[in-house]
Design a protein around this motif. Structure first.
Motif, short mmCIF file in Angstrom:
data_model
loop_
_atom_site.label_atom_id
_atom_site.label_comp_id
_atom_site.label_asym_id
_atom_site.label_seq_id
_atom_site.Cartn_x
_atom_site.Cartn_y
_atom_site.Cartn_z
N GLY A 179 0.85 -1.25 -0.23
CA GLY A 179 -0.08 0.05 0.06
C GLY A 179 0.94 1.15 -0.04
O GLY A 179 2.02 1.37 -0.18
N ALA A 199 -1.99 5.84 -4.79
CA ALA A 199 -2.98 5.08 -4.66
C ALA A 199 -3.87 5.07 -5.89
O ALA A 199 -4.32 4.07 -6.28
N ARG A 243 -3.82 11.72 2.03
CA ARG A 243 -4.28 10.20 2.50
C ARG A 243 -4.73 10.93 3.85
O ARG A 243 -5.89 10.04 4.15
N LEU A 248 -5.36 0.15 -0.94
CA LEU A 248 -4.11 1.01 -1.20
C LEU A 248 -3.80 2.07 0.13
O LEU A 248 -2.92 2.66 0.12
#
Length: 239
Positions: free
Chosen positions: A31, A39, A131, A169
Protein backbone atom coordinates in the motif's frame (compact mmCIF):
# COMPACT_ATOMS: atom_id res chain seq x y z
CA UNK A 1 -24.11 -11.52 4.15
CA UNK A 2 -27.49 -13.00 3.32
CA UNK A 3 -28.50 -16.21 5.11
CA UNK A 4 -28.74 -18.19 1.87
CA UNK A 5 -24.98 -17.82 1.34
CA UNK A 6 -23.98 -18.87 4.86
CA UNK A 7 -23.26 -22.45 3.79
CA UNK A 8 -21.27 -21.23 0.80
CA UNK A 9 -19.22 -18.96 3.06
CA UNK A 10 -18.43 -21.88 5.36
CA UNK A 11 -17.41 -24.06 2.40
CA UNK A 12 -15.19 -21.34 0.97
CA UNK A 13 -13.61 -20.77 4.38
CA UNK A 14 -12.64 -24.45 4.60
CA UNK A 15 -11.08 -24.34 1.13
CA UNK A 16 -9.14 -21.16 1.89
CA UNK A 17 -7.80 -22.56 5.16
CA UNK A 18 -6.66 -25.69 3.32
CA UNK A 19 -4.88 -23.74 0.58
CA UNK A 20 -3.53 -20.73 2.45
CA UNK A 21 -3.03 -21.93 6.04
CA UNK A 22 -1.80 -19.49 8.70
CA UNK A 23 -2.12 -15.84 7.69
CA UNK A 24 1.12 -15.08 9.54
CA UNK A 25 2.95 -16.72 6.62
CA UNK A 26 1.26 -14.67 3.87
CA UNK A 27 2.96 -11.98 1.84
CA UNK A 28 1.41 -8.70 2.90
CA UNK A 29 -0.52 -6.47 0.52
CA UNK A 30 1.44 -3.43 -0.50
CA UNK A 31 0.00 0.00 0.00
CA UNK A 32 1.03 3.63 0.14
CA UNK A 33 1.07 4.87 3.74
CA UNK A 34 1.68 8.51 2.78
CA UNK A 35 0.78 8.86 -0.91
CA UNK A 36 -2.75 9.41 -2.14
CA UNK A 37 -1.30 9.99 -5.61
CA UNK A 38 0.23 6.52 -5.87
CA UNK A 39 -2.96 4.91 -4.54
CA UNK A 40 -4.89 6.60 -7.37
CA UNK A 41 -2.37 5.62 -10.04
CA UNK A 42 -2.03 2.00 -8.91
CA UNK A 43 -5.77 1.41 -8.59
CA UNK A 44 -6.71 2.88 -11.99
CA UNK A 45 -3.96 1.00 -13.83
CA UNK A 46 -4.60 -2.29 -11.98
CA UNK A 47 -7.49 -3.58 -14.08
CA UNK A 48 -6.87 -5.63 -17.20
CA UNK A 49 -3.12 -5.53 -16.73
CA UNK A 50 -0.30 -7.77 -15.61
CA UNK A 51 0.65 -6.31 -12.26
CA UNK A 52 4.25 -5.82 -13.40
CA UNK A 53 2.99 -3.19 -15.84
CA UNK A 54 1.36 -1.36 -12.92
CA UNK A 55 4.62 -1.50 -10.97
CA UNK A 56 6.39 -0.07 -14.02
CA UNK A 57 3.95 2.87 -14.16
CA UNK A 58 4.43 3.60 -10.45
CA UNK A 59 8.21 3.37 -10.79
CA UNK A 60 8.25 5.71 -13.80
CA UNK A 61 6.21 8.25 -11.84
CA UNK A 62 8.54 7.87 -8.86
CA UNK A 63 11.56 8.39 -11.11
CA UNK A 64 10.06 11.55 -12.58
CA UNK A 65 9.35 13.01 -9.17
CA UNK A 66 12.80 11.99 -7.97
CA UNK A 67 14.32 13.90 -10.91
CA UNK A 68 12.55 16.98 -9.54
CA UNK A 69 14.02 16.45 -6.09
CA UNK A 70 10.62 15.32 -4.77
CA UNK A 71 9.26 12.11 -3.26
CA UNK A 72 6.28 10.46 -4.98
CA UNK A 73 5.60 8.49 -1.80
CA UNK A 74 4.53 11.74 -0.16
CA UNK A 75 2.45 13.08 -3.07
CA UNK A 76 -1.20 14.05 -2.82
CA UNK A 77 -3.64 15.07 -5.51
CA UNK A 78 -2.08 18.53 -5.88
CA UNK A 79 1.34 17.17 -6.71
CA UNK A 80 -0.14 14.57 -9.04
CA UNK A 81 -2.17 17.14 -10.97
CA UNK A 82 0.87 19.39 -11.33
CA UNK A 83 2.70 16.58 -13.13
CA UNK A 84 -0.08 16.61 -15.75
CA UNK A 85 0.33 20.37 -16.13
CA UNK A 86 4.09 20.00 -16.51
CA UNK A 87 3.82 17.52 -19.40
CA UNK A 88 0.92 19.29 -21.10
CA UNK A 89 -1.94 16.79 -20.95
CA UNK A 90 -2.88 13.16 -20.36
CA UNK A 91 -1.13 12.03 -23.54
CA UNK A 92 2.05 13.59 -22.28
CA UNK A 93 1.56 11.95 -18.91
CA UNK A 94 1.10 8.57 -20.62
CA UNK A 95 4.47 9.15 -22.25
CA UNK A 96 5.93 10.08 -18.86
CA UNK A 97 4.89 6.74 -17.31
CA UNK A 98 5.43 4.82 -20.58
CA UNK A 99 1.91 3.41 -20.63
CA UNK A 100 -0.73 4.28 -23.23
CA UNK A 101 -3.35 1.71 -22.20
CA UNK A 102 -7.00 2.74 -22.60
CA UNK A 103 -9.56 2.52 -19.81
CA UNK A 104 -11.54 -0.08 -21.76
CA UNK A 105 -11.43 -1.95 -25.07
CA UNK A 106 -14.18 -0.01 -26.83
CA UNK A 107 -13.69 2.52 -29.57
CA UNK A 108 -12.59 6.01 -28.50
CA UNK A 109 -11.74 4.85 -24.98
CA UNK A 110 -9.95 7.40 -22.84
CA UNK A 111 -6.42 6.68 -21.72
CA UNK A 112 -6.04 5.36 -18.20
CA UNK A 113 -3.78 8.35 -17.72
CA UNK A 114 -6.80 10.62 -18.30
CA UNK A 115 -8.85 8.66 -15.77
CA UNK A 116 -6.06 9.15 -13.23
CA UNK A 117 -6.23 12.89 -13.87
CA UNK A 118 -10.01 12.94 -13.50
CA UNK A 119 -9.81 10.90 -10.27
CA UNK A 120 -7.34 13.38 -8.78
CA UNK A 121 -9.56 16.29 -9.86
CA UNK A 122 -12.63 14.62 -8.33
CA UNK A 123 -10.92 14.13 -4.97
CA UNK A 124 -9.52 17.65 -5.01
CA UNK A 125 -13.03 19.01 -5.66
CA UNK A 126 -14.10 17.25 -2.44
CA UNK A 127 -11.24 18.97 -0.56
CA UNK A 128 -9.41 15.67 -0.25
CA UNK A 129 -5.81 16.20 -1.28
CA UNK A 130 -3.90 13.84 1.02
CA UNK A 131 -4.25 10.36 2.46
CA UNK A 132 -4.69 11.92 5.91
CA UNK A 133 -7.62 14.00 4.65
CA UNK A 134 -9.22 10.88 3.16
CA UNK A 135 -8.95 9.15 6.53
CA UNK A 136 -10.36 12.21 8.27
CA UNK A 137 -13.35 12.06 5.91
CA UNK A 138 -13.78 8.38 6.76
CA UNK A 139 -13.91 9.20 10.47
CA UNK A 140 -17.11 11.19 9.87
CA UNK A 141 -18.51 9.09 7.00
CA UNK A 142 -17.41 5.45 7.08
CA UNK A 143 -19.00 4.82 3.70
CA UNK A 144 -17.05 7.69 2.13
CA UNK A 145 -20.24 8.32 0.18
CA UNK A 146 -19.24 11.47 -1.76
CA UNK A 147 -15.87 9.95 -2.63
CA UNK A 148 -17.44 6.71 -3.80
CA UNK A 149 -20.09 8.49 -5.86
CA UNK A 150 -17.46 10.65 -7.55
CA UNK A 151 -15.21 7.67 -8.24
CA UNK A 152 -17.97 5.53 -9.74
CA UNK A 153 -18.79 8.39 -12.14
CA UNK A 154 -15.28 8.25 -13.57
CA UNK A 155 -15.00 6.76 -17.08
CA UNK A 156 -15.13 2.93 -16.98
CA UNK A 157 -15.04 2.79 -13.16
CA UNK A 158 -18.72 2.16 -12.36
CA UNK A 159 -18.19 -1.47 -11.27
CA UNK A 160 -16.53 -0.36 -8.05
CA UNK A 161 -13.54 -2.70 -8.48
CA UNK A 162 -10.94 0.06 -8.71
CA UNK A 163 -12.62 2.01 -5.91
CA UNK A 164 -12.34 -0.99 -3.61
CA UNK A 165 -8.70 -1.40 -4.56
CA UNK A 166 -8.08 2.31 -4.04
CA UNK A 167 -9.40 1.93 -0.49
CA UNK A 168 -7.05 -1.01 0.13
CA UNK A 169 -4.04 0.95 -1.12
CA UNK A 170 -5.08 3.90 1.06
CA UNK A 171 -5.21 1.70 4.16
CA UNK A 172 -8.88 0.79 4.54
CA UNK A 173 -10.57 -2.58 5.04
CA UNK A 174 -11.96 -3.34 1.61
CA UNK A 175 -11.63 -5.95 -1.09
CA UNK A 176 -11.24 -5.64 -4.86
CA UNK A 177 -12.37 -8.90 -6.43
CA UNK A 178 -11.34 -8.99 -10.07
CA UNK A 179 -12.50 -11.59 -12.62
CA UNK A 180 -10.01 -14.24 -11.49
CA UNK A 181 -10.93 -13.80 -7.83
CA UNK A 182 -14.64 -13.98 -8.67
CA UNK A 183 -14.08 -17.26 -10.53
CA UNK A 184 -12.14 -18.66 -7.56
CA UNK A 185 -14.98 -17.75 -5.19
CA UNK A 186 -17.67 -19.16 -7.50
CA UNK A 187 -15.80 -22.45 -7.91
CA UNK A 188 -14.81 -23.05 -4.30
CA UNK A 189 -18.04 -21.81 -2.73
CA UNK A 190 -20.04 -24.16 -4.95
CA UNK A 191 -21.52 -21.33 -6.97
CA UNK A 192 -20.28 -22.25 -10.46
CA UNK A 193 -23.76 -21.86 -11.94
CA UNK A 194 -24.30 -18.42 -10.38
CA UNK A 195 -22.60 -15.36 -11.84
CA UNK A 196 -21.53 -13.30 -8.84
CA UNK A 197 -21.10 -9.56 -9.17
CA UNK A 198 -17.98 -7.87 -7.84
CA UNK A 199 -19.91 -6.49 -4.88
CA UNK A 200 -21.48 -9.89 -4.06
CA UNK A 201 -18.04 -11.48 -4.18
CA UNK A 202 -16.66 -8.78 -1.90
CA UNK A 203 -19.40 -9.43 0.65
CA UNK A 204 -18.72 -13.17 0.56
CA UNK A 205 -14.99 -12.60 1.05
CA UNK A 206 -15.74 -10.35 4.02
CA UNK A 207 -17.82 -13.12 5.60
CA UNK A 208 -15.09 -15.69 5.01
CA UNK A 209 -12.59 -13.29 6.58
CA UNK A 210 -14.77 -13.17 9.71
CA UNK A 211 -14.83 -16.97 9.87
CA UNK A 212 -11.11 -17.45 9.09
CA UNK A 213 -10.43 -15.06 10.95
CA UNK A 214 -8.37 -12.45 9.07
CA UNK A 215 -8.74 -9.02 7.52
CA UNK A 216 -10.86 -8.92 4.35
CA UNK A 217 -8.19 -7.12 2.33
CA UNK A 218 -5.54 -9.65 3.39
CA UNK A 219 -7.74 -12.57 2.31
CA UNK A 220 -8.58 -10.90 -1.00
CA UNK A 221 -4.90 -10.24 -1.62
CA UNK A 222 -3.79 -13.81 -0.94
CA UNK A 223 -6.57 -15.17 -3.18
CA UNK A 224 -5.51 -12.75 -5.91
CA UNK A 225 -1.86 -13.80 -5.61
CA UNK A 226 -2.88 -17.47 -5.78
CA UNK A 227 -5.09 -17.19 -8.86
CA UNK A 228 -2.58 -14.97 -10.69
CA UNK A 229 0.25 -17.45 -10.15
CA UNK A 230 2.24 -15.38 -7.64
CA UNK A 231 3.90 -16.60 -4.46
CA UNK A 232 1.58 -16.33 -1.49
CA UNK A 233 3.99 -17.14 1.34
CA UNK A 234 6.82 -15.05 2.75
CA UNK A 235 10.29 -16.10 1.58
CA UNK A 236 11.31 -17.67 4.88
CA UNK A 237 8.31 -19.98 4.65
CA UNK A 238 9.48 -21.27 1.27
CA UNK A 239 12.99 -22.20 2.40
Amino acid sequence: MTNELAAEATKLTDVCRAIFGDEANWIKADGYPHSLALAIIDSIFSTGSHYQSVINVVNEYRAYRRSQGADADQDGTGELLRTFEEVGDSKGWAVLVNNHKPAHTGAKALLKAEVVRQAAEALKALDITTRAELHAEHSTDEGLSPVKEAWLRLPSQSSGVTFNYFLILAGFQSVKPDRMVIRFVEEHAGLEGKRLTSMQTAELIKKVAELYPTQPRRLDHVIWRHVSGREIFRAEELS
